[in-house]
Write a protein that holds these residues in place. Structure first.
Motif, PDB file in Angstrom:
ATOM      1  N   ILE A  13       1.155  -1.148  -0.728  1.00 22.32           N
ATOM      2  CA  ILE A  13       0.311   0.153   0.484  1.00 22.32           C
ATOM      3  C   ILE A  13       1.230   1.332   0.325  1.00 22.32           C
ATOM      4  CG2 ILE A  13      -1.683   1.085   1.174  1.00 22.32           C
ATOM      5  CD1 ILE A  13      -2.258  -1.425   3.402  1.00 22.32           C
ATOM      6  N   ASP A  14       0.820   2.639  -0.995  1.00 23.69           N
ATOM      7  CA  ASP A  14       1.187   3.165  -0.694  1.00 23.69           C
ATOM      8  C   ASP A  14       0.314   4.447  -1.466  1.00 23.69           C
ATOM      9  OD1 ASP A  14       2.412   6.266  -1.060  1.00 23.69           O
ATOM     10  OD2 ASP A  14       4.667   4.474  -2.311  1.00 23.69           O
ATOM     11  N   GLU A  15      -0.739   5.006  -0.202  1.00 22.02           N
ATOM     12  CA  GLU A  15      -1.861   5.998  -0.228  1.00 22.02           C
ATOM     13  C   GLU A  15      -2.278   7.384   0.156  1.00 22.02           C
ATOM     14  OE1 GLU A  15      -4.381   2.670  -1.029  1.00 22.02           O
ATOM     15  OE2 GLU A  15      -5.962   3.695  -0.529  1.00 22.02           O
ATOM     16  N   PRO A  16      -2.021   8.135  -0.489  1.00 20.37           N
ATOM     17  CA  PRO A  16      -2.670   8.975   0.686  1.00 20.37           C
ATOM     18  C   PRO A  16      -3.954   8.297   1.596  1.00 20.37           C
ATOM     19  CG  PRO A  16      -3.865   9.867  -1.401  1.00 20.37           C
ATOM     20  CD  PRO A  16      -3.175   8.414  -1.415  1.00 20.37           C
ATOM     21  N   VAL A  17      -4.505   8.580   2.988  1.00 23.70           N
ATOM     22  CA  VAL A  17      -5.809   8.267   3.534  1.00 23.70           C
ATOM     23  C   VAL A  17      -5.889   9.012   4.737  1.00 23.70           C
ATOM     24  CG1 VAL A  17      -4.331   6.106   3.246  1.00 23.70           C
ATOM     25  CG2 VAL A  17      -4.134   6.791   5.595  1.00 23.70           C
ATOM     26  N   ARG A  18      -7.286   9.088   5.327  1.00 25.35           N
ATOM     27  CA  ARG A  18      -7.812   9.228   6.559  1.00 25.35           C
ATOM     28  C   ARG A  18      -7.440   9.512   7.349  1.00 25.35           C
ATOM     29  NH1 ARG A  18     -11.432  14.014   4.182  1.00 25.35           N
ATOM     30  NH2 ARG A  18     -11.870  13.501   1.764  1.00 25.35           N
ATOM     31  N   LYS A  19      -7.760   8.147   7.424  1.00 23.02           N
ATOM     32  CA  LYS A  19      -7.331   7.378   9.367  1.00 23.02           C
ATOM     33  C   LYS A  19      -6.772   6.124   8.931  1.00 23.02           C
ATOM     34  CE  LYS A  19     -11.569   7.876  11.405  1.00 23.02           C
ATOM     35  NZ  LYS A  19     -12.531   7.345  12.518  1.00 23.02           N
ATOM     36  N   VAL A  20      -6.585   5.362  10.499  1.00 19.51           N
ATOM     37  CA  VAL A  20      -5.880   4.387  10.241  1.00 19.51           C
ATOM     38  C   VAL A  20      -6.131   3.523  11.561  1.00 19.51           C
ATOM     39  CG1 VAL A  20      -3.535   2.762  10.381  1.00 19.51           C
ATOM     40  CG2 VAL A  20      -3.497   4.315   8.482  1.00 19.51           C
ATOM     41  N   ILE A  21      -6.700   2.914  11.656  1.00 18.80           N
ATOM     42  CA  ILE A  21      -6.694   1.799  13.061  1.00 18.80           C
ATOM     43  C   ILE A  21      -6.016   1.062  12.652  1.00 18.80           C
ATOM     44  CG2 ILE A  21      -8.293   1.027  14.543  1.00 18.80           C
ATOM     45  CD1 ILE A  21     -10.174   2.901  13.144  1.00 18.80           C
ATOM     46  N   ALA A  22      -4.905   0.630  14.102  1.00 21.42           N
ATOM     47  CA  ALA A  22      -4.371  -0.449  14.304  1.00 21.42           C
ATOM     48  C   ALA A  22      -4.351  -1.485  15.345  1.00 21.42           C
ATOM     49  CB  ALA A  22      -2.718  -0.254  13.324  1.00 21.42           C
ATOM     50  N   GLN A  23      -4.184  -2.413  15.272  1.00 20.47           N
ATOM     51  CA  GLN A  23      -4.106  -3.833  16.444  1.00 20.47           C
ATOM     52  C   GLN A  23      -2.312  -3.778  17.026  1.00 20.47           C
ATOM     53  OE1 GLN A  23      -6.617  -6.328  17.280  1.00 20.47           O
ATOM     54  NE2 GLN A  23      -7.991  -5.104  16.377  1.00 20.47           N
ATOM     55  N   GLY A  24      -1.962  -2.740  18.168  1.00 17.27           N
ATOM     56  CA  GLY A  24      -0.777  -2.664  19.063  1.00 17.27           C
ATOM     57  C   GLY A  24      -0.966  -4.160  19.699  1.00 17.27           C
ATOM     58  N   GLN A  25      -0.136  -4.339  20.056  1.00 12.32           N
ATOM     59  CA  GLN A  25       0.318  -4.983  21.319  1.00 12.32           C
ATOM     60  C   GLN A  25      -0.780  -5.295  22.660  1.00 12.32           C
ATOM     61  OE1 GLN A  25       2.334  -8.106  20.926  1.00 12.32           O
ATOM     62  NE2 GLN A  25       2.758  -7.611  18.341  1.00 12.32           N
ATOM     63  N   ASN A  26      -0.956  -4.043  23.046  1.00 14.71           N
ATOM     64  CA  ASN A  26      -2.143  -3.512  23.990  1.00 14.71           C
ATOM     65  C   ASN A  26      -3.192  -3.350  23.812  1.00 14.71           C
ATOM     66  OD1 ASN A  26       0.500  -3.899  25.961  1.00 14.71           O
ATOM     67  ND2 ASN A  26       1.088  -1.472  25.191  1.00 14.71           N
ATOM     68  N   GLY A  27      -3.823  -3.269  22.338  1.00 13.05           N
ATOM     69  CA  GLY A  27      -5.238  -3.296  21.675  1.00 13.05           C
ATOM     70  C   GLY A  27      -4.829  -2.612  20.694  1.00 13.05           C
ATOM     71  N   SER A  28      -5.989  -2.399  19.937  1.00 10.45           N
ATOM     72  CA  SER A  28      -5.898  -1.902  18.645  1.00 10.45           C
ATOM     73  C   SER A  28      -5.801   0.168  19.479  1.00 10.45           C
ATOM     74  CB  SER A  28      -7.691  -1.695  17.977  1.00 10.45           C
ATOM     75  OG  SER A  28      -8.106  -1.213  19.016  1.00 10.45           O
ATOM     76  N   PHE A  29      -6.289   0.533  18.354  1.00  8.22           N
ATOM     77  CA  PHE A  29      -5.684   2.860  18.037  1.00  8.22           C
ATOM     78  C   PHE A  29      -5.322   2.983  16.804  1.00  8.22           C
ATOM     79  CE2 PHE A  29      -1.358   2.471  16.593  1.00  8.22           C
ATOM     80  CZ  PHE A  29      -1.099   0.958  16.412  1.00  8.22           C
ATOM     81  N   CYS A  30      -6.606   3.930  16.908  1.00 13.34           N
ATOM     82  CA  CYS A  30      -6.437   5.283  15.934  1.00 13.34           C
ATOM     83  C   CYS A  30      -5.785   6.483  15.153  1.00 13.34           C
ATOM     84  CB  CYS A  30      -7.651   5.437  15.578  1.00 13.34           C
ATOM     85  SG  CYS A  30      -8.056   6.368  14.667  1.00 13.34           S
ATOM     86  N   LEU A  31      -5.411   6.608  14.409  1.00 11.83           N
ATOM     87  CA  LEU A  31      -4.403   7.472  13.779  1.00 11.83           C
ATOM     88  C   LEU A  31      -4.953   8.428  12.923  1.00 11.83           C
ATOM     89  CD1 LEU A  31      -0.964   5.701  13.468  1.00 11.83           C
ATOM     90  CD2 LEU A  31      -1.088   7.414  15.597  1.00 11.83           C
ATOM     91  N   GLU A  32      -4.659   9.701  12.864  1.00 11.17           N
ATOM     92  CA  GLU A  32      -4.832  11.142  12.776  1.00 11.17           C
ATOM     93  C   GLU A  32      -3.990  11.414  11.861  1.00 11.17           C
ATOM     94  OE1 GLU A  32      -9.111  12.191  14.179  1.00 11.17           O
ATOM     95  OE2 GLU A  32     -10.090  10.394  13.088  1.00 11.17           O
ATOM     96  N   PRO A  33      -4.587  12.202  10.790  1.00 10.42           N
ATOM     97  CA  PRO A  33      -3.575  13.255  10.538  1.00 10.42           C
ATOM     98  C   PRO A  33      -3.155  14.116  11.608  1.00 10.42           C
ATOM     99  CG  PRO A  33      -4.973  13.525   8.667  1.00 10.42           C
ATOM    100  CD  PRO A  33      -5.565  12.516  10.101  1.00 10.42           C
ATOM    101  N   ARG A  34      -3.525  14.928  12.248  1.00 16.99           N
ATOM    102  CA  ARG A  34      -2.808  15.344  13.646  1.00 16.99           C
ATOM    103  C   ARG A  34      -2.809  14.856  15.028  1.00 16.99           C
ATOM    104  NH1 ARG A  34      -6.388  20.859  13.819  1.00 16.99           N
ATOM    105  NH2 ARG A  34      -5.831  21.992  12.026  1.00 16.99           N
ATOM    106  N   HIS A  35      -2.416  13.994  14.365  1.00 17.00           N
ATOM    107  CA  HIS A  35      -1.859  12.985  15.671  1.00 17.00           C
ATOM    108  C   HIS A  35      -0.587  13.032  16.011  1.00 17.00           C
ATOM    109  CE1 HIS A  35      -1.221   9.414  18.757  1.00 17.00           C
ATOM    110  NE2 HIS A  35      -2.577   9.264  18.543  1.00 17.00           N
ATOM    111  N   VAL A  36      -0.176  13.152  17.605  1.00 12.88           N
ATOM    112  CA  VAL A  36       1.851  13.138  17.073  1.00 12.88           C
ATOM    113  C   VAL A  36       1.982  11.855  16.555  1.00 12.88           C
ATOM    114  CG1 VAL A  36       1.026  14.513  19.178  1.00 12.88           C
ATOM    115  CG2 VAL A  36       1.169  11.746  19.781  1.00 12.88           C
ATOM    116  N   ASP A  37       3.928  12.135  16.327  1.00 11.08           N
ATOM    117  CA  ASP A  37       4.343  11.563  16.462  1.00 11.08           C
ATOM    118  C   ASP A  37       4.494   9.605  16.823  1.00 11.08           C
ATOM    119  OD1 ASP A  37       4.720  12.721  14.100  1.00 11.08           O
ATOM    120  OD2 ASP A  37       6.758  12.683  14.302  1.00 11.08           O
ATOM    121  N   PHE A  38       4.163   8.470  16.715  1.00  7.33           N
ATOM    122  CA  PHE A  38       4.029   7.327  16.849  1.00  7.33           C
ATOM    123  C   PHE A  38       5.005   6.543  16.718  1.00  7.33           C
ATOM    124  CE2 PHE A  38       0.467   3.819  17.983  1.00  7.33           C
ATOM    125  CZ  PHE A  38       0.738   3.852  19.529  1.00  7.33           C
ATOM    126  N   VAL A  39       4.935   5.410  17.045  1.00  6.39           N
ATOM    127  CA  VAL A  39       5.761   3.888  16.853  1.00  6.39           C
ATOM    128  C   VAL A  39       5.133   2.853  17.798  1.00  6.39           C
ATOM    129  CG1 VAL A  39       8.048   2.701  17.238  1.00  6.39           C
ATOM    130  CG2 VAL A  39       8.314   4.963  16.619  1.00  6.39           C
TER     131      VAL A  39
END
Length: 129
Positions: A13-39
């Motif tokens: 995947i290499d495309e513009p997106v509005r929102k990303v929801i992923a499953q981390g080791q401690n549960g799911s999380f959501c990233l939006e464009p103004r979200h702080v940098d994150f690993v």
């Protein structure tokens, strides 16, 4: 923001997106464009994102690493597959697992033959002395 999902053999995947929801080791999380940098280390699960046309897209992802830096979300995973909806994604993942099982069986069989050949040669070398 831009989403890139990198696999060992391709860029899935290499495309513009509005929102990303992923499953981390401690549960799911959501990233939006103004979200702080994150690993985050990703757990095997479903990655969901909303593309530029506001369509919901699902991706089955094996373990991996997600890095959000500025306007870019980079994901590196060993294995991932994209599906149009959850039902087709489930079928695709099951089919891939069956293929991997078959490939693993073939590789194990070849390794067993190789080991048997090495043991046979050592035995022949010892008998020669």
């Amino acid at each position: 923001m831009r989403l890139k999902l990198l696999l060992p053999s391709e860029i899935l995947i290499d495309e513009p997106v509005r929102k990303v929801i992923a499953q981390g080791q401690n549960g799911s999380f959501c990233l939006e464009p103004r979200h702080v940098d994150f690993v985050s280390a990703l757990a095997p699960g479903i990655l969901q994102y909303i593309d530029a046309e506001r369509r919901e897209v699902f991706v089955a992802v094996d373990e991996g690493i997600l890095v959000k830096c500025a306007d870019e979300v980079l994901i590196s995973a060993y294995n991932a597959v994209r599906g149009e909806d959850l039902a087709t994604l489930k079928d695709t993942v099951e089919r891939r697992f069956r293929q991997l099982d078959e490939s693993e069986r073939t590789a194990r069989s070849a390794l067993a033959r190789l080991e048997a050949g090495v043991v046979r040669r050592f035995t022949q070398m010892q008998e020669g002395h």
